[in-house]
Design a protein around this motif. Structure first.
Motif, PDB file in Angstrom:
ATOM      1  N   GLN A  61       0.824  -1.208   0.000  1.00  0.00           N
ATOM      2  CA  GLN A  61       0.000   0.000   0.000  1.00  0.00           C
ATOM      3  C   GLN A  61       0.859   1.260   0.000  1.00  0.00           C
ATOM      4  O   GLN A  61       0.544   2.229  -0.699  1.00  0.00           O
ATOM      5  N   ARG A  62       1.967   1.244   0.743  1.00  0.00           N
ATOM      6  CA  ARG A  62       2.879   2.399   0.732  1.00  0.00           C
ATOM      7  C   ARG A  62       3.498   2.577  -0.646  1.00  0.00           C
ATOM      8  O   ARG A  62       3.613   3.696  -1.156  1.00  0.00           O
ATOM      9  N   LEU A  63       3.904   1.467  -1.255  1.00  0.00           N
ATOM     10  CA  LEU A  63       4.516   1.549  -2.578  1.00  0.00           C
ATOM     11  C   LEU A  63       3.511   2.039  -3.606  1.00  0.00           C
ATOM     12  O   LEU A  63       3.825   2.908  -4.436  1.00  0.00           O
ATOM     13  N   ALA A  64       2.294   1.506  -3.579  1.00  0.00           N
ATOM     14  CA  ALA A  64       1.265   1.945  -4.528  1.00  0.00           C
ATOM     15  C   ALA A  64       0.995   3.440  -4.386  1.00  0.00           C
ATOM     16  O   ALA A  64       0.880   4.166  -5.380  1.00  0.00           O
ATOM     17  N   THR A  65       0.900   3.904  -3.138  1.00  0.00           N
ATOM     18  CA  THR A  65       0.674   5.334  -2.897  1.00  0.00           C
ATOM     19  C   THR A  65       1.816   6.168  -3.439  1.00  0.00           C
ATOM     20  O   THR A  65       1.607   7.225  -4.065  1.00  0.00           O
ATOM     21  N   HIS A  66       3.039   5.694  -3.245  1.00  0.00           N
ATOM     22  CA  HIS A  66       4.214   6.402  -3.766  1.00  0.00           C
ATOM     23  C   HIS A  66       4.186   6.467  -5.288  1.00  0.00           C
ATOM     24  O   HIS A  66       4.412   7.540  -5.877  1.00  0.00           O
ATOM     25  N   LEU A  67       3.888   5.357  -5.945  1.00  0.00           N
ATOM     26  CA  LEU A  67       3.897   5.321  -7.402  1.00  0.00           C
ATOM     27  C   LEU A  67       2.823   6.216  -8.011  1.00  0.00           C
ATOM     28  O   LEU A  67       3.036   6.826  -9.064  1.00  0.00           O
ATOM     29  N   VAL A  68       1.680   6.300  -7.349  1.00  0.00           N
ATOM     30  CA  VAL A  68       0.569   7.096  -7.884  1.00  0.00           C
ATOM     31  C   VAL A  68       0.716   8.569  -7.516  1.00  0.00           C
ATOM     32  O   VAL A  68       0.566   9.455  -8.369  1.00  0.00           O
ATOM     33  N   ASP A  69       1.034   8.852  -6.266  1.00  0.00           N
ATOM     34  CA  ASP A  69       1.052  10.245  -5.810  1.00  0.00           C
ATOM     35  C   ASP A  69       2.340  10.974  -6.154  1.00  0.00           C
ATOM     36  O   ASP A  69       2.327  12.192  -6.343  1.00  0.00           O
ATOM     37  N   ARG A  70       3.452  10.252  -6.239  1.00  0.00           N
ATOM     38  CA  ARG A  70       4.729  10.912  -6.530  1.00  0.00           C
ATOM     39  C   ARG A  70       5.489  10.287  -7.692  1.00  0.00           C
ATOM     40  O   ARG A  70       6.497  10.834  -8.116  1.00  0.00           O
ATOM     41  N   GLY A  71       4.996   9.165  -8.184  1.00  0.00           N
ATOM     42  CA  GLY A  71       5.752   8.446  -9.199  1.00  0.00           C
ATOM     43  C   GLY A  71       5.265   8.615 -10.623  1.00  0.00           C
ATOM     44  O   GLY A  71       5.775   7.955 -11.536  1.00  0.00           O
ATOM     45  N   GLY A  72       4.281   9.483 -10.843  1.00  0.00           N
ATOM     46  CA  GLY A  72       3.849   9.764 -12.208  1.00  0.00           C
ATOM     47  C   GLY A  72       2.991   8.708 -12.854  1.00  0.00           C
ATOM     48  O   GLY A  72       2.751   8.755 -14.066  1.00  0.00           O
ATOM     49  N   CYS A  73       2.490   7.727 -12.082  1.00  0.00           N
ATOM     50  CA  CYS A  73       1.724   6.622 -12.659  1.00  0.00           C
ATOM     51  C   CYS A  73       0.226   6.819 -12.434  1.00  0.00           C
ATOM     52  O   CYS A  73      -0.192   7.163 -11.328  1.00  0.00           O
ATOM     53  N   ASP A  74      -0.567   6.589 -13.468  1.00  0.00           N
ATOM     54  CA  ASP A  74      -2.019   6.648 -13.314  1.00  0.00           C
ATOM     55  C   ASP A  74      -2.647   5.269 -13.380  1.00  0.00           C
ATOM     56  O   ASP A  74      -3.861   5.130 -13.416  1.00  0.00           O
ATOM     57  N   ALA A  75      -1.805   4.239 -13.383  1.00  0.00           N
ATOM     58  CA  ALA A  75      -2.293   2.856 -13.351  1.00  0.00           C
ATOM     59  C   ALA A  75      -1.209   1.976 -12.749  1.00  0.00           C
ATOM     60  O   ALA A  75      -0.010   2.288 -12.822  1.00  0.00           O
ATOM     61  N   LEU A  76      -1.645   0.880 -12.139  1.00  0.00           N
ATOM     62  CA  LEU A  76      -0.730  -0.098 -11.564  1.00  0.00           C
ATOM     63  C   LEU A  76      -1.141  -1.481 -12.063  1.00  0.00           C
ATOM     64  O   LEU A  76      -2.313  -1.849 -11.975  1.00  0.00           O
ATOM     65  N   VAL A  77      -0.184  -2.219 -12.600  1.00  0.00           N
ATOM     66  CA  VAL A  77      -0.428  -3.594 -13.006  1.00  0.00           C
ATOM     67  C   VAL A  77       0.121  -4.500 -11.909  1.00  0.00           C
ATOM     68  O   VAL A  77       1.326  -4.488 -11.620  1.00  0.00           O
ATOM     69  N   LEU A  78      -0.765  -5.258 -11.284  1.00  0.00           N
ATOM     70  CA  LEU A  78      -0.394  -6.159 -10.201  1.00  0.00           C
ATOM     71  C   LEU A  78      -0.378  -7.592 -10.697  1.00  0.00           C
ATOM     72  O   LEU A  78      -1.088  -7.952 -11.645  1.00  0.00           O
ATOM     73  N   ASN A  79       0.421  -8.420 -10.027  1.00  0.00           N
ATOM     74  CA  ASN A  79       0.435  -9.862 -10.313  1.00  0.00           C
ATOM     75  C   ASN A  79       0.815 -10.169 -11.751  1.00  0.00           C
ATOM     76  O   ASN A  79       0.321 -11.125 -12.350  1.00  0.00           O
ATOM     77  N   GLY A  80       1.706  -9.347 -12.296  1.00  0.00           N
ATOM     78  CA  GLY A  80       2.265  -9.641 -13.601  1.00  0.00           C
ATOM     79  C   GLY A  80       3.634 -10.287 -13.446  1.00  0.00           C
ATOM     80  O   GLY A  80       3.982 -10.797 -12.372  1.00  0.00           O
ATOM     81  N   ILE A  81       4.415 -10.258 -14.506  1.00  0.00           N
ATOM     82  CA  ILE A  81       5.750 -10.855 -14.446  1.00  0.00           C
ATOM     83  C   ILE A  81       6.599 -10.144 -13.401  1.00  0.00           C
ATOM     84  O   ILE A  81       7.269 -10.784 -12.586  1.00  0.00           O
ATOM     85  N   ALA A  82       6.566  -8.809 -13.388  1.00  0.00           N
ATOM     86  CA  ALA A  82       7.348  -8.058 -12.408  1.00  0.00           C
ATOM     87  C   ALA A  82       6.867  -8.309 -10.989  1.00  0.00           C
ATOM     88  O   ALA A  82       7.629  -8.154 -10.030  1.00  0.00           O
ATOM     89  N   GLY A  83       5.611  -8.697 -10.836  1.00  0.00           N
ATOM     90  CA  GLY A  83       5.041  -8.984  -9.523  1.00  0.00           C
ATOM     91  C   GLY A  83       5.242 -10.411  -9.062  1.00  0.00           C
ATOM     92  O   GLY A  83       4.632 -10.836  -8.069  1.00  0.00           O
ATOM     93  N   GLU A  84       6.095 -11.172  -9.754  1.00  0.00           N
ATOM     94  CA  GLU A  84       6.432 -12.545  -9.370  1.00  0.00           C
ATOM     95  C   GLU A  84       5.203 -13.448  -9.301  1.00  0.00           C
ATOM     96  O   GLU A  84       5.086 -14.317  -8.436  1.00  0.00           O
ATOM     97  N   SER A  85       4.297 -13.267 -10.246  1.00  0.00           N
ATOM     98  CA  SER A  85       3.056 -14.042 -10.230  1.00  0.00           C
ATOM     99  C   SER A  85       3.261 -15.560 -10.266  1.00  0.00           C
ATOM    100  O   SER A  85       2.429 -16.293  -9.708  1.00  0.00           O
ATOM    101  N   PRO A  86       4.334 -16.089 -10.880  1.00  0.00           N
ATOM    102  CA  PRO A  86       4.484 -17.547 -10.847  1.00  0.00           C
ATOM    103  C   PRO A  86       4.692 -18.113  -9.447  1.00  0.00           C
ATOM    104  O   PRO A  86       4.488 -19.313  -9.233  1.00  0.00           O
ATOM    105  N   THR A  87       5.105 -17.266  -8.483  1.00  0.00           N
ATOM    106  CA  THR A  87       5.426 -17.776  -7.146  1.00  0.00           C
ATOM    107  C   THR A  87       4.526 -17.207  -6.052  1.00  0.00           C
ATOM    108  O   THR A  87       4.825 -17.358  -4.869  1.00  0.00           O
TER     109      THR A  87
END
Length: 296
Positions: A29-55
């Motif tokens: 939740q802290r990371l998501a808030t950082h990415l949206v409020d200060r990180g320039g992102c208007d969307a977050l993709v969760l449980n993808g390859i970067a999110g280590e979904s296979p494990t």
């Protein structure tokens, strides 16, 4: 926020774990808030390859979506990765993500069993049929096998589905992308940071970016400059990002690079799960130097 159901600059968010390897929901939740409020992102993709979904387990995936949606779902699009090699399993994950508050779904082509294009199309359509959420297809043959790359014809067919709205393009096939952009209404999102500007130049809507985990404003700045008509500035910004993109993606999976940088900066991330291995000291130093050059 972009009028697209998937935003414009989406971070392919890593999944934070505790030092013991458990899911770190407060950290997420802290990371998501950082990415949206200060990180320039208007969307977050969760449980993808970067999110280590296979494990991560099904329960962890759903819990993560719910926690992040509670934290930032009122000001960013939450896109849940629900792809697997099993159609029934993917449908179950899609329905669970919808109940957890996801705004959209990311569905990778099925892998390992080497399905035909017809089988792939039926798999993806079945997942799109399972919920009321818009779907982004994930075309990433380097991870799923060359035989699972979506053809332009299959993409055109799937574009007729009312809920299949976009494709995350990791194939690196500019001819195919151009054909799809010229013949369908699918929104294209670059899934490879080195192609964010080239794909935007031929009509892509935005990007799903691993580098945005650590340099979201810089990733967004490339698209902002292009959309403002300052193509020379967009090129300058894009080329300035290339050493960081190279450092984060050419030697190790992007997840490993992001978590190494987060550990150095004290941000939520934690360890990677096996079979991934953490970055060593030399790679961490290289990554930190490349990031410092981007951030100034």
């Amino acid at each position: 926020m972009s009028d697209s159901p998937f935003g414009r600059v989406a971070a392919a968010m890593i999944t934070p774990f505790t030092s013991a390897g458990a899911l770190d929901l407060p950290g997420a939740q802290r990371l998501a808030t950082h990415l949206v409020d200060r990180g320039g992102c208007d969307a977050l993709v969760l449980n993808g390859i970067a999110g280590e979904s296979p494990t991560t387990s099904d329960e962890e995936k759903t819990t993560l979506v719910r926690a992040v949606a509670e934290a930032v779902g009122d000001r960013a699009r939450i896109v849940a990765g629900v792809g697997s090699a099993d159609t029934r399993h993917s449908v179950e994950l899609a329905r669970a993500a919808e109940r957890a508050g996801a705004h959209g779904l990311l569905v990778v082509t099925p892998y390992y069993s080497r399905p035909t294009q017809e089988a792939i199309a039926r798999h993806l359509a079945a997942v799109a049929d399972a919920t009321a959420l818009p779907v982004m297809l994930h075309d990433v043959p380097a991870r799923t096998g060359e035989g699972t790359a979506l053809t332009a014809g299959t993409l055109a067919r799937l574009a007729e589905h009312p809920r299949i709205r976009a494709v995350e393009d990791c194939a690196g096939d500019l001819m195919k992308t151009a054909k799809v952009l010229g013949s369908t209404a699918l929104a294209c999102y670059s899934g490879r940071d080195e192609l964010n500007l080239p794909l935007r130049a031929i009509g892509a809507h935005g990007c799903v970016s691993t580098v945005a985990n650590v340099a979201g404003p810089a990733v967004r700045g490339v698209l902002d400059a292009f959309d403002a008509g300052d193509h020379a500035e967009a090129t300058r910004r894009h080329l300035a990002l290339v050493p960081l993109v190279d450092a984060m993606t050419s030697k190790v999976p992007g997840t490993v690079a992001v978590k190494a940088l987060f550990a150095a900066a004290g941000l939520p991330g934690g360890p990677v799960r096996p079979p991934l291995l953490p970055a060593d000291a030399a790679l961490t130093a290289r990554l930190a130097d490349a990031l410092r050059r981007v951030l100034g």
